[in-house]
Design an enzyme around this catalytic site. Structure first.
Site, PDB file in Angstrom:
ATOM      1  N   ASP A 102      45.051  26.227  44.373  1.00  0.00           N
ATOM      2  CA  ASP A 102      45.896  27.413  44.237  1.00  0.00           C
ATOM      3  C   ASP A 102      45.813  28.356  45.428  1.00  0.00           C
ATOM      4  O   ASP A 102      46.040  29.554  45.304  1.00  0.00           O
ATOM      5  CB  ASP A 102      45.479  28.158  42.965  1.00  0.00           C
ATOM      6  CG  ASP A 102      43.980  28.450  42.935  1.00  0.00           C
ATOM      7  OD1 ASP A 102      43.358  28.482  44.012  1.00  0.00           O
ATOM      8  OD2 ASP A 102      43.435  28.636  41.835  1.00  0.00           O
ATOM      9  N   GLU A 124      44.452  18.895  41.090  1.00  0.00           N
ATOM     10  CA  GLU A 124      43.944  19.994  40.257  1.00  0.00           C
ATOM     11  C   GLU A 124      45.110  20.826  39.717  1.00  0.00           C
ATOM     12  O   GLU A 124      45.159  22.052  39.836  1.00  0.00           O
ATOM     13  CB  GLU A 124      42.954  20.886  41.019  1.00  0.00           C
ATOM     14  CG  GLU A 124      42.083  21.758  40.129  1.00  0.00           C
ATOM     15  CD  GLU A 124      41.117  22.629  40.923  1.00  0.00           C
ATOM     16  OE1 GLU A 124      41.544  23.619  41.523  1.00  0.00           O
ATOM     17  OE2 GLU A 124      39.919  22.286  40.943  1.00  0.00           O
ATOM     18  N   GLU A 137      46.379  33.574  42.759  1.00  0.00           N
ATOM     19  CA  GLU A 137      46.116  32.160  42.475  1.00  0.00           C
ATOM     20  C   GLU A 137      46.952  31.618  41.309  1.00  0.00           C
ATOM     21  O   GLU A 137      47.505  30.514  41.373  1.00  0.00           O
ATOM     22  CB  GLU A 137      44.624  31.935  42.193  1.00  0.00           C
ATOM     23  CG  GLU A 137      43.736  32.059  43.419  1.00  0.00           C
ATOM     24  CD  GLU A 137      43.329  33.487  43.738  1.00  0.00           C
ATOM     25  OE1 GLU A 137      43.812  34.430  43.052  1.00  0.00           O
ATOM     26  OE2 GLU A 137      42.530  33.684  44.667  1.00  0.00           O
ATOM     27  N   HIS A 218      32.928  35.854  45.066  1.00  0.00           N
ATOM     28  CA  HIS A 218      33.903  35.908  46.160  1.00  0.00           C
ATOM     29  C   HIS A 218      35.292  36.323  45.721  1.00  0.00           C
ATOM     30  O   HIS A 218      36.149  36.585  46.548  1.00  0.00           O
ATOM     31  CB  HIS A 218      33.998  34.548  46.862  1.00  0.00           C
ATOM     32  CG  HIS A 218      34.795  33.525  46.113  1.00  0.00           C
ATOM     33  ND1 HIS A 218      36.126  33.302  46.368  1.00  0.00           N
ATOM     34  CD2 HIS A 218      34.475  32.693  45.108  1.00  0.00           C
ATOM     35  CE1 HIS A 218      36.571  32.354  45.555  1.00  0.00           C
ATOM     36  NE2 HIS A 218      35.594  31.979  44.776  1.00  0.00           N
ATOM     37  N   ARG A 220      38.761  37.889  44.705  1.00  0.00           N
ATOM     38  CA  ARG A 220      39.511  39.108  45.025  1.00  0.00           C
ATOM     39  C   ARG A 220      39.425  40.129  43.872  1.00  0.00           C
ATOM     40  O   ARG A 220      39.218  41.303  44.082  1.00  0.00           O
ATOM     41  CB  ARG A 220      40.967  38.678  45.234  1.00  0.00           C
ATOM     42  CG  ARG A 220      41.884  39.626  45.919  1.00  0.00           C
ATOM     43  CD  ARG A 220      43.191  38.896  46.208  1.00  0.00           C
ATOM     44  NE  ARG A 220      43.047  38.022  47.358  1.00  0.00           N
ATOM     45  CZ  ARG A 220      43.292  38.397  48.608  1.00  0.00           C
ATOM     46  NH1 ARG A 220      43.721  39.601  48.854  1.00  0.00           N
ATOM     47  NH2 ARG A 220      43.127  37.569  49.611  1.00  0.00           N
ATOM     48  N   HIS A 248      29.358  35.401  50.717  1.00  0.00           N
ATOM     49  CA  HIS A 248      30.690  35.060  51.220  1.00  0.00           C
ATOM     50  C   HIS A 248      30.991  35.915  52.446  1.00  0.00           C
ATOM     51  O   HIS A 248      30.705  37.116  52.445  1.00  0.00           O
ATOM     52  CB  HIS A 248      31.734  35.300  50.123  1.00  0.00           C
ATOM     53  CG  HIS A 248      33.008  34.566  50.349  1.00  0.00           C
ATOM     54  ND1 HIS A 248      34.056  35.116  51.049  1.00  0.00           N
ATOM     55  CD2 HIS A 248      33.391  33.317  50.013  1.00  0.00           C
ATOM     56  CE1 HIS A 248      35.041  34.232  51.111  1.00  0.00           C
ATOM     57  NE2 HIS A 248      34.666  33.133  50.495  1.00  0.00           N
TER      58      HIS A 248
HETATM   59  N1  UDP Z   1      29.719  26.079  47.990  1.00  0.00           N
HETATM   60  C1  UDP Z   1      29.103  25.675  49.184  1.00  0.00           C
HETATM   61  N2  UDP Z   1      28.306  26.578  49.849  1.00  0.00           N
HETATM   62  C2  UDP Z   1      28.100  27.836  49.398  1.00  0.00           C
HETATM   63  C3  UDP Z   1      28.744  28.242  48.187  1.00  0.00           C
HETATM   64  C4  UDP Z   1      29.540  27.343  47.517  1.00  0.00           C
HETATM   65  O1  UDP Z   1      29.266  24.539  49.621  1.00  0.00           O
HETATM   66  O2  UDP Z   1      27.360  28.598  50.043  1.00  0.00           O
HETATM   67  C5  UDP Z   1      30.611  25.126  47.301  1.00  0.00           C
HETATM   68  C6  UDP Z   1      30.392  24.947  45.816  1.00  0.00           C
HETATM   69  O3  UDP Z   1      29.498  23.887  45.562  1.00  0.00           O
HETATM   70  C7  UDP Z   1      31.778  24.649  45.300  1.00  0.00           C
HETATM   71  C8  UDP Z   1      32.682  25.386  46.254  1.00  0.00           C
HETATM   72  O4  UDP Z   1      31.912  25.676  47.410  1.00  0.00           O
HETATM   73  O5  UDP Z   1      32.074  23.277  45.390  1.00  0.00           O
HETATM   74  C9  UDP Z   1      33.189  26.647  45.625  1.00  0.00           C
HETATM   75  O6  UDP Z   1      33.857  27.402  46.553  1.00  0.00           O
HETATM   76  P1  UDP Z   1      34.337  28.884  46.251  1.00  0.00           P
HETATM   77  O7  UDP Z   1      33.450  29.470  45.224  1.00  0.00           O
HETATM   78  O8  UDP Z   1      34.416  29.557  47.587  1.00  0.00           O
HETATM   79  O9  UDP Z   1      35.820  28.713  45.752  1.00  0.00           O
HETATM   80  P2  UDP Z   1      36.456  28.409  44.308  1.00  0.00           P
HETATM   81  O10 UDP Z   1      35.834  27.177  43.776  1.00  0.00           O
HETATM   82  O11 UDP Z   1      36.239  29.620  43.442  1.00  0.00           O
HETATM   83  O12 UDP Z   1      37.892  28.216  44.616  1.00  0.00           O
END
Ligand code: UDP
Length: 394
Positions: A102, A124, A137, A218, A220, A248
């Site tokens: 998204d 997804e 999103e 992280h 918004r 982040h």
């Molecule tokens: N992740 C990572 N390093 C970090 C924090 C998270 O590799 O320091 C990985 C985590 O395992 C997951 C993904 O990043 O697979 C999640 O990313 P994020 O939380 O930024 O985005 P969202 O999943 O909410 O879209």
């Protein structure tokens, strides 16, 4: 298979992506296509350039094209990407444009594919909160769903959400490819001593005597007051656990985190971790507090109790399986929920029971089977249509 090889030798499967979670969730598809002798083509938008490149590299992959478009707002990102992406798509003539999730990169990739007359697949698909949040999103997901030919829904609920919006064709329930990535990385950490050592080095110096509580923030919608509430909760929990927070890089998160938690005893502020180190960290933690979508999916597979720092979620399966709880962002609620899990062994054990509500690691193969199915392609990208649209646009 031979026919597929011949077909895809001239038509790449193009992945348009730009953030860390997209890199993680698309890597298993790209690796699987390589094994099948197909031609994946990775177009990096530039949305989160460094984290995207580093994460792909962790899987031994790199982008084929880097558009380097980094804008301060989602609208600006989509607007700047659109004409550039449409040109790349017309030039490369992919069999499929594949977008994930998204993000601004996903919605720009989808729009560009459609404007350029290419077939579009959405990985997804079907995640919904049923509200306007999170914005943008939720809007992005709905827009991509209206454009895609193939919808790879991770769960039955996600597929049902698509049908409820009137989408009838092209829906496949595949599991989430993020679980493929997680299982792949777990296997690598178990089998590759050098990788395990590097991953562990990122965590060196964190004391072992107290439970490790991992936190990621992280989103918004969690900036401002919500973030302050979460940070106060983490400060309080640091009296009984090691709080480990990979921070982040966005200034709206990083600034308040450093101001509130920097230098505090029991709090370990780390840079964003390479995926291997992050998986190693999840495997060693007693509890995770997170607003991340990917971490909500990964934690049940690892058996890591998860407190979701949001009021609602588009991933209700982890709550239903008993691995996750929605706790919101109010300090008292977060502290009470975390203390309950840390202090009540029976509750912890229930939430730590491994489960696979988001897939079992076979999503990439299931998705690629559809992408490589000659008859699975929409007429929008038959060679004749491609030629016609290519000529039309010159
Ligand atoms: N992740 C990572 N390093 C970090 C924090 C998270 O590799 O320091 C990985 C985590 O395992 C997951 C993904 O990043 O697979 C999640 O990313 P994020 O939380 O930024 O985005 P969202 O999943 O909410 O879209």
């Amino acid at each position: 298979m031979a026919a597929d090889h011949q077909d895809f030798a001239i038509s790449p499967i193009m992945f348009v992506a730009g953030t860390r979670p997209e890199a993680i969730k698309l890597a298993p598809l790209i690796l699987d296509l390589q094994v099948r002798g197909a031609q994946p083509l990775v177009v990096a938008t530039g949305q989160h350039r460094d984290m995207f490149d580093e994460t792909l590299a962790g899987f031994g992959l790199q982008a084929d094209r880097d558009l380097g478009v980094m804008a301060p707002s989602p609208g600006g990102q989509v607007g700047q990407l659109l004409p550039v992406l449409a040109d790349v798509i017309r030039c490369e003539r992919p069999a499929w444009v594949v977008v994930q999730g998204d993000t601004s990169s996903a919605v720009a990739g989808a729009l560009a594919a459609r404007y350029a007359g290419a077939a579009l697949a959405h990985v997804e698909a079907g995640l919904r909160t049923g509200t306007h949040d999170p914005h943008p999103e939720e809007m992005h997901r709905k827009l991509v769903a209206q454009m895609a030919d193939l919808h790879f829904a991770p769960t039955a609920a996600a597929a049902a959400a698509l049908r409820a919006e009137g989408i009838t064709g092209g829906i496949h329930i595949t599991g989430n490819s993020g679980i493929d990535a997680l299982l792949l990385m777990q296997a690598r950490l178990a089998g590759d001593a050098a990788l395990a050592q590097t991953a562990a080095a990122a965590l060196a110096g964190i004391p072992r005597g107290r439970p490790w509580v991992l936190a990621t923030i992280h989103r918004r919608e969690n900036r401002g007051r919500a973030l302050a509430g979460i940070l106060d909760a983490l400060a309080e929990l640091a009296t009984e656990a090691e709080i480990i927070l990979p921070v982040h890089p966005g200034p709206a998160i990083r600034g308040p985190v450093l101001a509130r938690l920097g230098g505090r005893a029991g709090v370990h502020l780390l840079p964003p971790l390479p995926y291997a180190s992050f998986v190693a960290l999840m495997l060693q933690s007693a509890l995770v507090l997170t607003d991340s979508g990917g971490v909500q999916e990964e934690s049940p597979a690892i058996g890591l109790p998860c407190l979701v720092l949001r009021d609602g979620t588009e991933r209700p399966e982890g709550v239903a399986s008993g691995n996750a709880q929605l706790v919101g962002c109010e300090t008292a609620a977060v502290v009470a929920a975390a203390r309950a899990v840390l202090r009540d062994g029976a509750l912890w054990a229930r939430m730590a029971r491994p489960a696979l509500p988001y897939g079992n690691g076979s999503a990439a193969a299931a998705i690629n089977r559809e992408l490589l199915r000659p008859t699975g392609k929409s007429s929008a990208q038959s060679p004749e249509n491609w030629l016609r649209s290519a000529v039309h646009h010159r």
